[in-house]
Enzyme design. Sequence first.
Site, PDB file in Angstrom:
ATOM      1  N   CYS A   4       0.849  -1.202   0.000  1.00  0.00           N
ATOM      2  CA  CYS A   4       0.000   0.000   0.000  1.00  0.00           C
ATOM      3  C   CYS A   4       0.880   1.246   0.000  1.00  0.00           C
ATOM      4  O   CYS A   4       1.738   1.421   0.873  1.00  0.00           O
ATOM      5  CB  CYS A   4      -0.915  -0.002   1.220  1.00  0.00           C
ATOM      6  SG  CYS A   4      -1.756   1.574   1.483  1.00  0.00           S
ATOM      7  N   ASP A  30      -0.336  16.544  -0.803  1.00  0.00           N
ATOM      8  CA  ASP A  30      -0.725  15.760  -1.977  1.00  0.00           C
ATOM      9  C   ASP A  30       0.302  15.990  -3.080  1.00  0.00           C
ATOM     10  O   ASP A  30       0.737  17.120  -3.320  1.00  0.00           O
ATOM     11  CB  ASP A  30      -2.121  16.182  -2.450  1.00  0.00           C
ATOM     12  CG  ASP A  30      -2.720  15.172  -3.409  1.00  0.00           C
ATOM     13  OD1 ASP A  30      -3.695  14.489  -3.021  1.00  0.00           O
ATOM     14  OD2 ASP A  30      -2.214  15.048  -4.550  1.00  0.00           O
ATOM     15  N   ASN A  86     -13.007  10.469  -0.350  1.00  0.00           N
ATOM     16  CA  ASN A  86     -13.573   9.723  -1.466  1.00  0.00           C
ATOM     17  C   ASN A  86     -13.623   8.256  -1.103  1.00  0.00           C
ATOM     18  O   ASN A  86     -12.662   7.714  -0.550  1.00  0.00           O
ATOM     19  CB  ASN A  86     -12.709   9.909  -2.717  1.00  0.00           C
ATOM     20  CG  ASN A  86     -12.709  11.350  -3.201  1.00  0.00           C
ATOM     21  OD1 ASN A  86     -13.739  12.008  -3.192  1.00  0.00           O
ATOM     22  ND2 ASN A  86     -11.549  11.848  -3.605  1.00  0.00           N
ATOM     23  N   HIS A  97      -6.325   3.434   0.879  1.00  0.00           N
ATOM     24  CA  HIS A  97      -5.946   3.585   2.295  1.00  0.00           C
ATOM     25  C   HIS A  97      -6.650   4.868   2.695  1.00  0.00           C
ATOM     26  O   HIS A  97      -6.341   5.937   2.141  1.00  0.00           O
ATOM     27  CB  HIS A  97      -4.417   3.682   2.438  1.00  0.00           C
ATOM     28  CG  HIS A  97      -3.939   3.866   3.848  1.00  0.00           C
ATOM     29  ND1 HIS A  97      -2.959   3.072   4.419  1.00  0.00           N
ATOM     30  CD2 HIS A  97      -4.282   4.773   4.798  1.00  0.00           C
ATOM     31  CE1 HIS A  97      -2.731   3.472   5.665  1.00  0.00           C
ATOM     32  NE2 HIS A  97      -3.523   4.514   5.913  1.00  0.00           N
ATOM     33  N   HIS A  99      -8.145   8.274   3.574  1.00  0.00           N
ATOM     34  CA  HIS A  99      -7.449   9.554   3.730  1.00  0.00           C
ATOM     35  C   HIS A  99      -8.449  10.689   3.617  1.00  0.00           C
ATOM     36  O   HIS A  99      -9.411  10.618   2.858  1.00  0.00           O
ATOM     37  CB  HIS A  99      -6.345   9.726   2.679  1.00  0.00           C
ATOM     38  CG  HIS A  99      -6.786   9.471   1.274  1.00  0.00           C
ATOM     39  ND1 HIS A  99      -6.920   8.200   0.748  1.00  0.00           N
ATOM     40  CD2 HIS A  99      -7.138  10.321   0.270  1.00  0.00           C
ATOM     41  CE1 HIS A  99      -7.335   8.279  -0.496  1.00  0.00           C
ATOM     42  NE2 HIS A  99      -7.484   9.557  -0.816  1.00  0.00           N
ATOM     43  N   HIS A 101      -8.736  14.459   2.374  1.00  0.00           N
ATOM     44  CA  HIS A 101      -8.139  15.586   1.654  1.00  0.00           C
ATOM     45  C   HIS A 101      -8.494  16.867   2.408  1.00  0.00           C
ATOM     46  O   HIS A 101      -9.665  17.075   2.758  1.00  0.00           O
ATOM     47  CB  HIS A 101      -8.744  15.730   0.250  1.00  0.00           C
ATOM     48  CG  HIS A 101      -8.439  14.621  -0.689  1.00  0.00           C
ATOM     49  ND1 HIS A 101      -7.481  14.714  -1.679  1.00  0.00           N
ATOM     50  CD2 HIS A 101      -8.993  13.390  -0.815  1.00  0.00           C
ATOM     51  CE1 HIS A 101      -7.460  13.591  -2.377  1.00  0.00           C
ATOM     52  NE2 HIS A 101      -8.366  12.771  -1.884  1.00  0.00           N
TER      53      HIS A 101
HETATM   54  P1  5GP Z   1      -8.309   9.701  -3.865  1.00  0.00           P
HETATM   55  O1  5GP Z   1      -8.828   9.850  -5.264  1.00  0.00           O
HETATM   56  O2  5GP Z   1      -7.946   8.263  -3.560  1.00  0.00           O
HETATM   57  O3  5GP Z   1      -9.196  10.325  -2.845  1.00  0.00           O
HETATM   58  O4  5GP Z   1      -6.988  10.582  -3.822  1.00  0.00           O
HETATM   59  C1  5GP Z   1      -5.696  10.073  -3.808  1.00  0.00           C
HETATM   60  C2  5GP Z   1      -4.758  11.261  -3.754  1.00  0.00           C
HETATM   61  O5  5GP Z   1      -3.462  10.775  -3.449  1.00  0.00           O
HETATM   62  C3  5GP Z   1      -4.648  12.047  -5.064  1.00  0.00           C
HETATM   63  O6  5GP Z   1      -4.999  13.400  -4.841  1.00  0.00           O
HETATM   64  C4  5GP Z   1      -3.188  11.879  -5.463  1.00  0.00           C
HETATM   65  O7  5GP Z   1      -2.650  13.053  -6.031  1.00  0.00           O
HETATM   66  C5  5GP Z   1      -2.520  11.521  -4.152  1.00  0.00           C
HETATM   67  N1  5GP Z   1      -1.359  10.656  -4.295  1.00  0.00           N
HETATM   68  C6  5GP Z   1      -1.294   9.505  -5.015  1.00  0.00           C
HETATM   69  N2  5GP Z   1      -0.070   8.973  -4.911  1.00  0.00           N
HETATM   70  C7  5GP Z   1       0.649   9.788  -4.096  1.00  0.00           C
HETATM   71  C8  5GP Z   1       1.994   9.732  -3.609  1.00  0.00           C
HETATM   72  O8  5GP Z   1       2.779   8.841  -3.905  1.00  0.00           O
HETATM   73  N3  5GP Z   1       2.378  10.759  -2.787  1.00  0.00           N
HETATM   74  C9  5GP Z   1       1.532  11.767  -2.437  1.00  0.00           C
HETATM   75  N4  5GP Z   1       2.032  12.722  -1.638  1.00  0.00           N
HETATM   76  N5  5GP Z   1       0.260  11.836  -2.874  1.00  0.00           N
HETATM   77  C10 5GP Z   1      -0.179  10.850  -3.697  1.00  0.00           C
HETATM   78 ZN    ZN Z   2      -2.258   1.277   3.680  1.00  0.00          ZN
END
Ligand code: 5GP
Ligand code: ZN
Length: 115
Positions: A4, A30, A86, A97, A99, A101
């Site tokens: 993950c 992000d 989300n 995982h 999170h 935002h």
């Molecule tokens: P989700 O769509 O799952 O709510 O958002 C995932 C977020 O994780 C996205 O805004 C994406 O830019 C961010 N993200 C994905 N991979 C990485 C990473 O390796 N490092 C960081 N800092 N953010 C990430």
């Molecule tokens: Zn995880």
Amino acid sequence: MDDCIFCKIARGEIPSKKIYEDEHVFAFHDINPIAPVHFLIIPKAHVPSLYECEPENEAALGRVLALTGRLAREQGATDGFRSIINTGRVGRQEVYHVHVHVIGGPDVLPGMLKR
Ligand code: 5GP
Ligand code: ZN
């Protein structure tokens, strides 16, 4: 979880721009920000999404939420912000995982969702 990406970030195995860490929680910028302030707060425990929350995750998830305002203010979002979680396919979750935002900055946010 071994594979993950956010677990790896929380363990320091993948670099990130960390803004906060304690025993249960990790927060970092992000990688692809959509606003001047855009960071993520995660529980260190691997919880894939809000569908999988268990009672033992409640303390960490409560702390995640309770930290949003303090960290938003510290990052410069002093006049409001939006927190988004989300979940699943319809929620367009990309990283499984859980999170939060935190998104803010001066007057960058549109209204809620279109009706
Ligand atoms: P989700 O769509 O799952 O709510 O958002 C995932 C977020 O994780 C996205 O805004 C994406 O830019 C961010 N993200 C994905 N991979 C990485 C990473 O390796 N490092 C960081 N800092 N953010 C990430
Ligand atoms: Zn995880």
